[in-house]
Design an enzyme around this catalytic site. Structure first.
Site, PDB file in Angstrom:
ATOM      1  N   SER A 124       0.839  -1.190   0.000  1.00 22.63           N
ATOM      2  CA  SER A 124       0.000   0.000   0.000  1.00 22.63           C
ATOM      3  C   SER A 124       0.874   1.240   0.000  1.00 22.63           C
ATOM      4  CB  SER A 124      -0.860  -0.025   1.269  1.00 22.63           C
ATOM      5  OG  SER A 124      -1.420   1.238   1.501  1.00 22.63           O
ATOM      6  N   TYR A 148      -1.821  -0.709  10.883  1.00 25.58           N
ATOM      7  CA  TYR A 148      -2.079  -1.275   9.549  1.00 25.58           C
ATOM      8  C   TYR A 148      -0.861  -1.062   8.652  1.00 25.58           C
ATOM      9  CZ  TYR A 148      -3.736  -1.451   4.735  1.00 25.58           C
ATOM     10  OH  TYR A 148      -3.840  -1.721   3.386  1.00 25.58           O
ATOM     11  N   LYS A 152       2.031  -3.753   6.688  1.00 24.06           N
ATOM     12  CA  LYS A 152       2.426  -3.773   5.274  1.00 24.06           C
ATOM     13  C   LYS A 152       3.948  -3.645   5.156  1.00 24.06           C
ATOM     14  CE  LYS A 152      -1.612  -4.315   3.500  1.00 24.06           C
ATOM     15  NZ  LYS A 152      -1.963  -5.624   2.942  1.00 24.06           N
ATOM     16  N   ASN A 197     -14.758   3.234   5.960  1.00 20.87           N
ATOM     17  CA  ASN A 197     -14.087   4.474   6.347  1.00 20.87           C
ATOM     18  C   ASN A 197     -13.327   5.157   5.214  1.00 20.87           C
ATOM     19  OD1 ASN A 197     -11.635   2.699   6.806  1.00 20.87           O
ATOM     20  ND2 ASN A 197     -13.001   2.015   8.414  1.00 20.87           N
TER      21      ASN A 197
HETATM   22  P1  NAD Z   1     -11.185  -6.590   1.110  1.00 25.34           P
HETATM   23  O1  NAD Z   1     -11.387  -6.558   2.580  1.00 25.34           O
HETATM   24  O2  NAD Z   1     -12.326  -6.286   0.223  1.00 25.34           O
HETATM   25  O3  NAD Z   1     -10.573  -7.994   0.666  1.00 25.34           O
HETATM   26  C1  NAD Z   1      -9.752  -8.765   1.515  1.00 25.34           C
HETATM   27  C2  NAD Z   1     -10.312 -10.173   1.504  1.00 25.34           C
HETATM   28  O4  NAD Z   1      -9.480 -11.008   2.329  1.00 25.34           O
HETATM   29  C3  NAD Z   1     -11.727 -10.248   2.080  1.00 25.34           C
HETATM   30  O5  NAD Z   1     -12.553 -10.987   1.190  1.00 25.34           O
HETATM   31  C4  NAD Z   1     -11.548 -10.984   3.411  1.00 25.34           C
HETATM   32  O6  NAD Z   1     -12.674 -11.780   3.727  1.00 25.34           O
HETATM   33  C5  NAD Z   1     -10.314 -11.818   3.141  1.00 25.34           C
HETATM   34  N1  NAD Z   1      -9.522 -12.171   4.329  1.00 25.34           N
HETATM   35  C6  NAD Z   1      -9.058 -11.362   5.306  1.00 25.34           C
HETATM   36  N2  NAD Z   1      -8.327 -12.068   6.190  1.00 25.34           N
HETATM   37  C7  NAD Z   1      -8.324 -13.357   5.750  1.00 25.34           C
HETATM   38  C8  NAD Z   1      -7.734 -14.558   6.208  1.00 25.34           C
HETATM   39  N3  NAD Z   1      -7.004 -14.611   7.325  1.00 25.34           N
HETATM   40  N4  NAD Z   1      -7.937 -15.693   5.510  1.00 25.34           N
HETATM   41  C9  NAD Z   1      -8.688 -15.690   4.374  1.00 25.34           C
HETATM   42  N5  NAD Z   1      -9.273 -14.576   3.874  1.00 25.34           N
HETATM   43  C10 NAD Z   1      -9.087 -13.424   4.561  1.00 25.34           C
HETATM   44  O7  NAD Z   1      -9.946  -5.594   0.809  1.00 25.34           O
HETATM   45  P2  NAD Z   1      -9.419  -5.045  -0.573  1.00 25.34           P
HETATM   46  O8  NAD Z   1      -9.757  -3.615  -0.650  1.00 25.34           O
HETATM   47  O9  NAD Z   1      -9.791  -5.963  -1.663  1.00 25.34           O
HETATM   48  O10 NAD Z   1      -7.847  -5.130  -0.292  1.00 25.34           O
HETATM   49  C11 NAD Z   1      -7.089  -6.274  -0.645  1.00 25.34           C
HETATM   50  C12 NAD Z   1      -5.680  -6.083  -0.117  1.00 25.34           C
HETATM   51  O11 NAD Z   1      -5.136  -4.865  -0.637  1.00 25.34           O
HETATM   52  C13 NAD Z   1      -5.585  -5.966   1.400  1.00 25.34           C
HETATM   53  O12 NAD Z   1      -4.420  -6.651   1.828  1.00 25.34           O
HETATM   54  C14 NAD Z   1      -5.439  -4.480   1.634  1.00 25.34           C
HETATM   55  O13 NAD Z   1      -4.723  -4.202   2.806  1.00 25.34           O
HETATM   56  C15 NAD Z   1      -4.658  -4.043   0.405  1.00 25.34           C
HETATM   57  N6  NAD Z   1      -4.866  -2.632   0.045  1.00 25.34           N
HETATM   58  C16 NAD Z   1      -6.129  -2.155  -0.158  1.00 25.34           C
HETATM   59  C17 NAD Z   1      -6.326  -0.815  -0.467  1.00 25.34           C
HETATM   60  C18 NAD Z   1      -7.715  -0.259  -0.678  1.00 25.34           C
HETATM   61  O14 NAD Z   1      -7.863   0.969  -0.667  1.00 25.34           O
HETATM   62  N7  NAD Z   1      -8.724  -1.070  -0.878  1.00 25.34           N
HETATM   63  C19 NAD Z   1      -5.222   0.057  -0.589  1.00 25.34           C
HETATM   64  C20 NAD Z   1      -3.950  -0.471  -0.389  1.00 25.34           C
HETATM   65  C21 NAD Z   1      -3.775  -1.805  -0.072  1.00 25.34           C
HETATM   66  N1  UFG Z   2     -12.057  11.704   3.475  1.00 33.47           N
HETATM   67  C1  UFG Z   2     -13.015  12.623   3.843  1.00 33.47           C
HETATM   68  N2  UFG Z   2     -14.143  12.151   4.426  1.00 33.47           N
HETATM   69  C2  UFG Z   2     -14.371  10.827   4.660  1.00 33.47           C
HETATM   70  C3  UFG Z   2     -13.387   9.897   4.271  1.00 33.47           C
HETATM   71  C4  UFG Z   2     -12.226  10.378   3.691  1.00 33.47           C
HETATM   72  O1  UFG Z   2     -12.833  13.821   3.671  1.00 33.47           O
HETATM   73  O2  UFG Z   2     -15.424  10.483   5.213  1.00 33.47           O
HETATM   74  C5  UFG Z   2     -10.837  12.195   2.813  1.00 33.47           C
HETATM   75  C6  UFG Z   2      -9.556  11.869   3.557  1.00 33.47           C
HETATM   76  O3  UFG Z   2      -9.272  12.858   4.534  1.00 33.47           O
HETATM   77  C7  UFG Z   2      -8.536  11.829   2.416  1.00 33.47           C
HETATM   78  C8  UFG Z   2      -9.356  11.295   1.232  1.00 33.47           C
HETATM   79  O4  UFG Z   2     -10.723  11.536   1.562  1.00 33.47           O
HETATM   80  O5  UFG Z   2      -8.106  13.134   2.108  1.00 33.47           O
HETATM   81  C9  UFG Z   2      -9.169   9.812   0.989  1.00 33.47           C
HETATM   82  O6  UFG Z   2      -9.405   9.099   2.199  1.00 33.47           O
HETATM   83  P1  UFG Z   2      -9.541   7.515   2.223  1.00 33.47           P
HETATM   84  O7  UFG Z   2      -9.824   7.106   3.633  1.00 33.47           O
HETATM   85  O8  UFG Z   2     -10.480   7.055   1.181  1.00 33.47           O
HETATM   86  O9  UFG Z   2      -8.094   7.043   1.752  1.00 33.47           O
HETATM   87  P2  UFG Z   2      -6.659   7.278   2.399  1.00 33.47           P
HETATM   88  O10 UFG Z   2      -5.799   7.866   1.324  1.00 33.47           O
HETATM   89  O11 UFG Z   2      -6.716   7.995   3.682  1.00 33.47           O
HETATM   90  O12 UFG Z   2      -6.198   5.790   2.721  1.00 33.47           O
HETATM   91  C10 UFG Z   2      -6.364   4.739   1.781  1.00 33.47           C
HETATM   92  C11 UFG Z   2      -6.488   3.426   2.521  1.00 33.47           C
HETATM   93  C12 UFG Z   2      -5.208   3.120   3.230  1.00 33.47           C
HETATM   94  C13 UFG Z   2      -4.094   3.140   2.253  1.00 33.47           C
HETATM   95  C14 UFG Z   2      -4.049   4.456   1.522  1.00 33.47           C
HETATM   96  C15 UFG Z   2      -2.993   4.434   0.454  1.00 33.47           C
HETATM   97  O13 UFG Z   2      -7.515   3.496   3.476  1.00 33.47           O
HETATM   98  O14 UFG Z   2      -5.281   1.857   3.772  1.00 33.47           O
HETATM   99  O15 UFG Z   2      -5.293   4.706   0.900  1.00 33.47           O
HETATM  100  O16 UFG Z   2      -3.211   3.363  -0.390  1.00 33.47           O
HETATM  101  F1  UFG Z   2      -2.948   2.975   2.922  1.00 33.47           F
END
Ligand code: NAD
Ligand code: UFG
Length: 333
Positions: A124, A148, A152, A197
């Site tokens: 991430s 978190y 990573k 969130n």
């Molecule tokens: P998500 O929660 O939709 O998908 C994760 C999946 O993993 C879920 O289906 C959950 O049920 C499963 N899971 C969690 N723990 C498990 C376990 N112990 N065994 C088996 N299954 C398990 O999340 P996502 O948005 O698809 O994110 C996927 C990955 O990418 C995550 O590792 C997350 O940290 C990373 N990531 C996501 C974002 C984002 O903004 N969505 C940004 C950066 C990194």
């Molecule tokens: N924001 C608002 N109101 C809300 C939610 C978010 O104003 O209710 C704003 C935040 O302050 C930020 C932007 O929208 O400026 C994006 O916020 P997100 O929570 O959607 O995303 P972040 O960039 O804070 O974080 C996300 C993931 C993290 C990851 C990061 C970089 O939640 O796990 O992107 O990949 F690490």
């Protein structure tokens, strides 16, 4: 030979399964549905018209993981499974360290035993902490500002140490920026269990009437409109980044990190405006205090992924906003 996709029922994992299947890859999916729903697996099959093996399994459970490797010929692993809510990680750090780190160690140990050496990890942009400047390149200093993010960073370090000791490993650490949007079919999208969130899932809740207003976290940042700037990319573009990463680890040994982003930042107000305009909806909002730990600006320099993975984003902000709502409105019941 198959690609094992852990967390394949989740948001990014399900879109990646679709793109892998569309390119003729054989996949095996494992998920415990902690943050996803079983019907996602049926939807992936419906979209692609292809079948695959699914295991309801916890990746922290060694015997389940070993069983998956025993029963299948696995060539590579894409490890999405993990917890991802920053705020929850501050309240429940042990839960995050256990799930995100332990699952990765169990997987890597089982891969090593099974002589499966190709690993693509969901990292991430959070590993850059509060970046010193933008755009962010992969050689920026790393740091974490919440549990978190620490998980990573720790898993990235585990991968680097593993590669140093076992130089035939082929590892891609994919540092995602902010994925939004949904599959064009409207059948899969971001559908977390519990209270979201991130910005786009919260906009969806306001658009569908489940929340009255969106809190804009701060309008006094040193950005053109005062609100936070992020690098939003379409989840299908992100999924294609994994297809390219699998092609890369098939070809080359190494342990390398890649930014997956567009290279362009949008502010919170720009996202709200684009969403309102594209979907003809009003998103009531109010200015709330800054959210602790938020950077003013965070966007990528994605040129390494372009040069080495032959990957770049194609889908623009309007389509990200349209497809997000197209999926979310189909979920309202
Ligand atoms: P998500 O929660 O939709 O998908 C994760 C999946 O993993 C879920 O289906 C959950 O049920 C499963 N899971 C969690 N723990 C498990 C376990 N112990 N065994 C088996 N299954 C398990 O999340 P996502 O948005 O698809 O994110 C996927 C990955 O990418 C995550 O590792 C997350 O940290 C990373 N990531 C996501 C974002 C984002 O903004 N969505 C940004 C950066 C990194
Ligand atoms: N924001 C608002 N109101 C809300 C939610 C978010 O104003 O209710 C704003 C935040 O302050 C930020 C932007 O929208 O400026 C994006 O916020 P997100 O929570 O959607 O995303 P972040 O960039 O804070 O974080 C996300 C993931 C993290 C990851 C990061 C970089 O939640 O796990 O992107 O990949 F690490």
């Amino acid at each position: 030979m198959a690609v094992l996709v852990t967390g394949g029922a989740g948001y990014i994992g399900s879109h990646t399964c679709v793109e892998l299947l569309a390119r003729g890859e054989q996949i095996i999916v494992a998920d415990n549905f902690y943050n996803s729903k079983p019907r996602v697996i049926d939807m992936v099959k419906e979209i692609t018209g292809k079948d695959f093996k699914f295991y309801k399994a916890d990746i922290c459970d060694r015997s389940s993981v070993e069983n998956i490797f025993r029963e299948n010929d696995i060539e590579a692993v894409i490890h999405f499974a993990g917890y991802k809510a920053v705020g929850e990680s501050v309240k429940e750090p042990l839960m995050y360290y256990k799930n995100n780190i332990y699952s990765s160690v169990i997987l890597l140990e089982t891969m090593k035993k099974s002589r499966c050496k190709q690993f693509v990890f969901s990292s991430s942009a959070t590993v850059y902490g509060i970046p010193k400047s933008v755009p962010i390149t992969e050689d920026f200093p790393l740091g974490s500002i919440n549990p978190y993010g620490s998980t990573k960073l720790i898993v990235e370090n585990i991968c680097r140490d593993l590669y140093d000791s076992e130089p035939d490993f082929r590892i891609a650490l994919l540092r995602y920026f902010n994925p939004i949007g949904a599959h064009e079919s409207g059948k899969i999208g971001d559908d977390p269990n519990g209270v979201p969130n991130n910005l786009m899932p919260i906009i969806m809740r306001v658009a569908s009437g489940k929340l009255d207003k969106l809190s804009v976290y701060g309008n006094d940042y040193p950005t053109p409109d005062g609100t936070g700037i992020r690098d939003y990319l379409h989840v299908t573009d992100l999924a294609l980044g994994h297809v390219r990463a699998i092609e890369k680890v098939r070809k080359e040994v190494g342990c390398k990190a890649f930014n997956l982003g567009t290279g362009k930042g949008y502010s919170v107000l720009e996202i709200i405006n684009a969403f309102e305009e594209v979907n003809g909806l009003k998103i009531p909002d109010f200015i709330a205090p800054r959210r602790h730990g938020d950077a003013a600006e965070c966007y990528s320099d994605p040129s390494l992924a372009k040069n080495e993975l032959n990957w770049e984003t194609k889908i623009g902000l309007n389509e990200m906003c349209r497809s997000s709502w197209n999926f979310a409105k189909s979920q309202i019941n």
